[in-house]
Design an enzyme around this catalytic site. Sequence first.
Site, short mmCIF file in Angstrom:
data_model
loop_
_atom_site.label_atom_id
_atom_site.label_comp_id
_atom_site.label_asym_id
_atom_site.label_seq_id
_atom_site.Cartn_x
_atom_site.Cartn_y
_atom_site.Cartn_z
N ALA A 154 -34.67 38.33 -56.02
CA ALA A 154 -35.28 39.32 -54.94
C ALA A 154 -35.06 40.60 -55.66
CB ALA A 154 -34.95 39.25 -53.56
N LYS A 155 -36.19 41.43 -55.78
CA LYS A 155 -36.22 42.84 -56.21
C LYS A 155 -35.72 43.86 -54.89
CE LYS A 155 -38.81 45.64 -59.56
NZ LYS A 155 -37.88 45.71 -60.56
N ILE A 156 -34.50 43.76 -54.56
CA ILE A 156 -33.92 44.34 -53.40
C ILE A 156 -33.29 45.96 -53.74
CG2 ILE A 156 -31.86 44.27 -51.59
CD1 ILE A 156 -32.01 41.14 -52.09
#
Length: 306
Positions: A154-156
Site C-alpha cells: 500500500a502506498k501509505i
Amino acid sequence: MPKYAFFRGDFVPIEEAKISIMTHAFNYGTGCFEGIRAYWNEEDEQLYIFRMPEHYERFHQSCRILHINLPYSVEKLGEITVELLRKEGYHEDTYIRPLAYKATEGIGVRLHGLEDDFALFAVPFGKYIEKEEGASVCVSPWRRISDNAVPARAKITGAYINSALAKTEAMLNGFDEAIVLNQNGHVSEGSAENIFIVRGGVLITPPVTANILEGITRATIMQIAREELGIETVERPIDRTELYVAEEAFFCGTGVQVAAIISVDHRPIGNGKMGPIVKKIRELYFDIVKGRVEKYRHWCTPVYLT
Ligand SMILES: Cc1ncc(COP(=O)(O)O)c(C=O)c1O
C-alpha cells in the site's frame, strides 16, 4: 504553483485546500496516495496521463488496506483528474497527487470509526533524480518495512519515513539514491522506485513478496521488454552481491522513470556507464509515455479535447 485542488468534494483555489493540525493523518500518517505522471506531447499538442486507471486501481487497494472508504470509482477519479488538469491548463510534464486520508480532527491511534477524505492536486514536474543517466547508489543500512509491520504494497503516507531515512542517508553520504534490503537481507527496491538487474542477458527483479510497492512502471517494463525486445524478466529474490556482479542495473518508477545505475557501493556496474539494455528500455519507455507508440496509446489518457 498549482492554481486549484479538488478538496472536500469540489474544485477550490489551492489556497483554500487546507487541513487542521489536529487532522488524524497529519498526526499519525494514516493516509495513502498515488503518484501519476502526465506527459506533454508537443507534436500532438496534448497532455497524456500515463496508465491512470492502473494507478487508481492501486489507490483503491491502498484504501482497502487502510480501512478508507473512498466514495469515487476508478472511472470517477479519472474524470476528476482530467477536469483538474484542464482547469490548470498545463502544457508541460506534470505530476498528479491524489490523497485519501483519515480526516477526523482528534487524538487516538486507530483506523476505524474515523472520517475519510480525498484530495487531489497536480504540479509541473521534471526529473526526480538528477543523474537519471547514471546514478551512483549505495545499499542502505535501513531495512525495508515488512508486510506484517507496515505493508509496502500500500502506498501509505506514514510509511514513507522509511524511504526518507534511506534517501537522506544515501545523499548525505554522497550517493544519488539508496537500495533497501528487506528483513531477509534480500534486495527489495530503491527508496521510491523498483529495481531491475541484468544477468546473463535476462532481466531480474524482486518478487511482489519482497516488500516492494507493486510498481506500475515495473509491470510496464516487464511487458515492453518481453514484447518489444524479446527479453524475459525473472521475478526472484536478489542477493546484495548480485548487484555488484550485474551486467546492468536500473531503477524504475513514475517519478524516477527509468534511471541507469552505474555503481553500487563504489563498485562499477558493467563498464560503469549506462548499458545497452537499459538504454533501449529508456528510449522505448519515453516514446510510450509520450503517446508516440500506437500499440501502447491506450495507456495514455488525453486531457484536452481536440
Ligand atoms: C517505494 C516505491 N516503490 C516503487 C515505486 C514505483 O511505482 P510506480 O512505478 O507504480 O510509480 C514507487 C513510486 O512511485 C515507490 O514509492
